[in-house]
Design an enzyme around this catalytic site. Structure first.
Site, PDB file in Angstrom:
ATOM      1  N   ARG A   1       1.355 -12.455  -1.282  1.00  0.00           N
ATOM      2  CA  ARG A   1      -0.204 -12.843  -0.793  1.00  0.00           C
ATOM      3  C   ARG A   1      -1.073 -13.945  -2.259  1.00  0.00           C
ATOM      4  O   ARG A   1      -0.765 -13.676  -3.153  1.00  0.00           O
ATOM      5  CB  ARG A   1      -0.887 -11.687  -0.987  1.00  0.00           C
ATOM      6  CG  ARG A   1      -0.016 -10.430   0.365  1.00  0.00           C
ATOM      7  CD  ARG A   1      -1.157  -9.181   0.738  1.00  0.00           C
ATOM      8  NE  ARG A   1      -0.596  -8.630   1.651  1.00  0.00           N
ATOM      9  CZ  ARG A   1      -1.165  -8.862   2.598  1.00  0.00           C
ATOM     10  NH1 ARG A   1      -2.412  -9.139   3.142  1.00  0.00           N
ATOM     11  NH2 ARG A   1      -1.034  -7.446   3.663  1.00  0.00           N
TER      12      ARG A   1
ATOM     13  N   HIS B   1     -10.469  -3.804  11.883  1.00  0.00           N
ATOM     14  CA  HIS B   1      -9.869  -4.277  10.756  1.00  0.00           C
ATOM     15  C   HIS B   1      -8.956  -5.798  11.884  1.00  0.00           C
ATOM     16  O   HIS B   1      -8.455  -5.597  13.332  1.00  0.00           O
ATOM     17  CB  HIS B   1      -8.399  -3.532  11.163  1.00  0.00           C
ATOM     18  CG  HIS B   1      -7.330  -3.860   9.846  1.00  0.00           C
ATOM     19  ND1 HIS B   1      -6.553  -3.658  10.887  1.00  0.00           N
ATOM     20  CD2 HIS B   1      -7.374  -4.536   8.991  1.00  0.00           C
ATOM     21  CE1 HIS B   1      -5.488  -4.150   9.117  1.00  0.00           C
ATOM     22  NE2 HIS B   1      -6.097  -4.623   8.317  1.00  0.00           N
TER      23      HIS B   1
ATOM     24  N   LYS C   1      -9.195  -2.283   0.322  1.00  0.00           N
ATOM     25  CA  LYS C   1      -8.731  -0.587   1.671  1.00  0.00           C
ATOM     26  C   LYS C   1      -9.506   0.635   1.438  1.00  0.00           C
ATOM     27  O   LYS C   1     -10.188   0.677   3.132  1.00  0.00           O
ATOM     28  CB  LYS C   1      -7.715  -0.708   2.062  1.00  0.00           C
ATOM     29  CG  LYS C   1      -5.976  -1.815   2.096  1.00  0.00           C
ATOM     30  CD  LYS C   1      -7.176  -2.626   3.463  1.00  0.00           C
ATOM     31  CE  LYS C   1      -6.126  -3.566   4.382  1.00  0.00           C
ATOM     32  NZ  LYS C   1      -6.970  -3.819   5.569  1.00  0.00           N
TER      33      LYS C   1
ATOM     34  N   ARG D   1       0.558  -1.354   0.202  1.00  0.00           N
ATOM     35  CA  ARG D   1      -0.201   0.087   0.061  1.00  0.00           C
ATOM     36  C   ARG D   1       1.067   1.293   0.544  1.00  0.00           C
ATOM     37  O   ARG D   1       1.704   1.589   0.176  1.00  0.00           O
ATOM     38  CB  ARG D   1      -1.197   0.197   0.859  1.00  0.00           C
ATOM     39  CG  ARG D   1      -2.091  -1.125   0.990  1.00  0.00           C
ATOM     40  CD  ARG D   1      -3.142  -1.401   2.408  1.00  0.00           C
ATOM     41  NE  ARG D   1      -2.044  -1.776   3.404  1.00  0.00           N
ATOM     42  CZ  ARG D   1      -1.473  -1.021   4.813  1.00  0.00           C
ATOM     43  NH1 ARG D   1      -1.530   0.857   4.089  1.00  0.00           N
ATOM     44  NH2 ARG D   1      -1.174  -1.598   5.670  1.00  0.00           N
TER      45      ARG D   1
ATOM     46  N   ASP E   1     -10.330 -10.004   7.829  1.00  0.00           N
ATOM     47  CA  ASP E   1      -9.545  -9.067   7.609  1.00  0.00           C
ATOM     48  C   ASP E   1     -10.352  -7.377   8.337  1.00  0.00           C
ATOM     49  O   ASP E   1     -10.413  -6.584   9.241  1.00  0.00           O
ATOM     50  CB  ASP E   1      -9.371  -8.631   6.733  1.00  0.00           C
ATOM     51  CG  ASP E   1      -7.895  -7.062   6.462  1.00  0.00           C
ATOM     52  OD1 ASP E   1      -7.405  -7.670   7.520  1.00  0.00           O
ATOM     53  OD2 ASP E   1      -7.846  -6.874   5.525  1.00  0.00           O
TER      54      ASP E   1
ATOM     55  N   SER F   1      -1.566  -6.432   9.590  1.00  0.00           N
ATOM     56  CA  SER F   1      -0.765  -6.886   8.375  1.00  0.00           C
ATOM     57  C   SER F   1       0.587  -7.816   9.270  1.00  0.00           C
ATOM     58  O   SER F   1       1.245  -6.652   9.222  1.00  0.00           O
ATOM     59  CB  SER F   1      -0.531  -6.577   7.103  1.00  0.00           C
ATOM     60  OG  SER F   1       0.033  -7.694   6.076  1.00  0.00           O
TER      61      SER F   1
ATOM     62  N   LYS G   1      -3.746 -11.954  12.019  1.00  0.00           N
ATOM     63  CA  LYS G   1      -5.277 -12.483  12.029  1.00  0.00           C
ATOM     64  C   LYS G   1      -5.610 -13.605  11.211  1.00  0.00           C
ATOM     65  O   LYS G   1      -6.431 -13.685  11.472  1.00  0.00           O
ATOM     66  CB  LYS G   1      -5.319 -11.074  11.032  1.00  0.00           C
ATOM     67  CG  LYS G   1      -5.855  -9.539  12.036  1.00  0.00           C
ATOM     68  CD  LYS G   1      -6.139  -8.585  11.891  1.00  0.00           C
ATOM     69  CE  LYS G   1      -6.034  -8.915  10.393  1.00  0.00           C
ATOM     70  NZ  LYS G   1      -5.042  -7.960   9.597  1.00  0.00           N
ATOM     71  N   THR G   2      -5.071 -13.445   9.269  1.00  0.00           N
ATOM     72  CA  THR G   2      -5.826 -14.722   8.895  1.00  0.00           C
ATOM     73  C   THR G   2      -5.447 -16.247   8.951  1.00  0.00           C
ATOM     74  O   THR G   2      -6.270 -16.886   9.517  1.00  0.00           O
ATOM     75  CB  THR G   2      -5.121 -14.196   7.869  1.00  0.00           C
ATOM     76  OG1 THR G   2      -5.696 -12.834   6.620  1.00  0.00           O
ATOM     77  CG2 THR G   2      -5.572 -15.452   6.639  1.00  0.00           C
TER      78      THR G   2
END
Length: 532
Positions: free
Chosen positions: A324, A219, A200, A60, A258, A239, A243-244
């Site tokens: 990713r 988030h 996003k 990003r 997410d 990130s 989390k995932t």
């Protein structure tokens, strides 16, 4: 020429977007893969996965994100965190982008942000690249085909990587631009092929719109116990904090990985898919996510592969550490069909502590939870943002500062109110370093993290003995099933105990210095909970 399903009263021409080449509306996955291959946008990999690189930008560009400063939002945007753009600059940007688009082919997807239909928004995504259309079709929620005849977008997003902005003319920072105009219900993205900007942007929209309805945008990833949506857990974190990985528990039902909302009737996913980091992805530790990398239509970003066998190299970060895969939620076998759960029973705040000071898990009081939520301490992981090549300790308020258009205390107060109303238990979990700082210590063992989370979620950890952490004042378990007691006391894991003490003192001071910005906006009990 147009192709695909669309509301005949809602073509791009009806929105004033004219003079384009071919426009393809709501193509499904096979047609999008075929189009992307025909345009030489990527390579067909094993199982029909689509392999792409994103060029110059592999993460990003938060500094290139702008909000148009109009009267309706001037007093509600957190301007210290969101670069402003003048209405005149946006108008020029829009006209110049439309002129650039003329004669070129575009792909349109009419999609939904939010699994709760009461709070969802309709989003029209216009993309220059066919694979971006495939990506966002995975990541947002897909209406039933018959519903497209009545689809009207609440917001339109135009993504044109080949367009370069002019900072002087368009009132932006560089030739890369992400510009949000809430009045005109438009988002313009130019100068970057990184597909994460698409999703996003929708998250940022919902982060602004939902608090007005008393809904907490988060988030976070989320899951619930099998057969019991009331037993819901959410996992906050930037990130790379897990989390995932940690929410994809085979013994629980995945709500999403997410972005979620917490409304009066429970938790709901914003998305229709997952966007998982694949560096060092292990088929034994994360079999469900690993399997998606060989499923049809999964978008594989910035991974190297064998040119003959098309085997992916999960260790090679020569393109980026932020490699990713993007896939629809139903590719995970234990994913929730409704993407909704109950009110969170447990709230997990994931931090990646590069200092090696924090324990693997700690229990927080409601006041401590607000303190750590506003602090948002973690480490930016290599590749997630441009210029980040190794873990950098940082404070990202609400565990998602780049996506927060409102002041952080707005989200902090919402979270605190909902914790108080529904009695959630809050935990701080360190997935970062132990036995030393980054470069000396080692990453927290994922088996230990999983064991601690399992014990926290099934309630057994709460029955263990706890000690008071001398640095931060939160409660830390003395013992936990399947976890070495040594690991639960970070100081004991360091060979040099004085070095640990110095590192802990440094981190405490960093917390204190960072939190000064919130002192005028918070209650005394949160101030008291700041540092013991």
């Amino acid at each position: 020429m147009t192709s695909g399903r669309v509301n005949p009263q809602f073509r791009l021409e009806d929105q004033g977007i004219e003079g384009l080449g071919n426009v393809y509306y709501n193509l499904m996955e096979p047609a999008l893969v075929e189009a992307a291959l025909g345009r030489d946008e990527g390579t067909l990999g094993k199982g029909g996965a689509f392999l792409v690189t994103t060029g110059k930008f592999t993460g990003r560009s938060p500094k290139d994100k702008h909000v148009v400063k109009t009267a309706s939002v001037a007093d509600t945007i957190w301007w210290e965190n969101n670069a402003e753009m003048s209405p005149a600059g946006f108008d020029a940007l829009y006209l110049d982008m439309l002129d650039h688009m003329k004669g070129r082919d575009y792909f349109v997807q009419d999609l939904v942000g939010g699994a709760d239909p009461v709070h969802a928004i309709n989003v029209r995504m216009v993309t220059e690249m066919a694979w971006h259309s495939l990506f966002i079709r995975h990541l947002l929620r897909r209406p039933d085909r018959e519903d497209l005849a009545d689809f009207i977008a609440d917001f339109t997003i135009i993504n044109c990587p080949s367009f370069k902005a002019d900072p002087a003319r368009h009132d932006c920072r560089s030739d890369t631009v992400i510009a949000l105009n809430f009045d005109r219900k438009l988002i313009l993205i130019g100068g970057t092929e990184y597909a994460g900007e698409n999703k996003k942007s929708v998250f940022t929209l919902l982060n602004y719109l939902l608090p007005e309805k008393g809904i907490m945008p988060m988030h976070c990833s989320a899951n619930h116990a099998k057969g019991n949506p009331v037993d819901t857990a959410v996992f906050f974190g930037l990130s790379g904090t897990g989390k995932t990985t940690l929410s994809a528990d085979p013994d629980r039902v995945l709500i999403g990985d997410d972005e979620h909302g917490w409304a009066n009737n429970g938790t709901f996913n914003f998305e229709g898919g997952c966007y998982a980091k694949t560096i060092n992805l292990n088929p034994e530790a994360e079999p469900e996510i690993y399997a998606t990398t060989e499923k049809f239509g999964t978008v594989i970003e910035n991974m190297t592969f064998d040119p003959e066998t098309f085997d992916l190299n999960f260790e090679d970060d020569s393109l980026t550490a932020n490699m990713r895969c993007a896939y629809p939620l139903h590719y995970i076998s234990n994913a929730s069909q409704s993407a909704r759960g109950g009110h969170p029973k447990n709230i997990i705040m994931l931090t990646c502590d590069a200092f090696g000071v924090l324990p693997p898990i700690a229990r927080l009081t409601p006041a401590q939870a607000m303190y750590h939520f506003l602090s948002g301490f973690t480490s930016k992981v290599a590749g997630t943002e441009r210029g980040v090549t190794e873990p950098e300790p940082t404070f990202s308020t609400c565990f998602g500062a780049p996506f927060m258009p409102r002041r952080p205390e707005v989200y902090g107060n919402l979270l605190r109110e909902k914790i108080a109303q529904h009695g959630a238990t809050c935990w701080l979990v360190n997935t970062g370093w132990t036995g030393g700082a980054y470069g000396t210590g080692s990453r927290m063992p994922i088996k230990a993290t999983r064991a601690l989370l399992t014990a926290a979620l099934d309630g057994s950890l709460a029955r263990e003995e706890f000690r008071k952490d001398p640095n931060f004042g939160f409660d830390v378990p003395v013992a936990a099933p399947g976890v070495a007691e040594l690991l639960l006391t970070p100081r004991r894991t360091w060979d040099d105990k004085e070095a640990y003490d110095a590192q802990a003192e440094k981190l405490v001071q960093m917390f204190s210095d960072n939190f000064e910005q919130y002192l005028p906006f918070i209650d005394d009990d949160v101030k008291a909970a700041a540092i013991c």
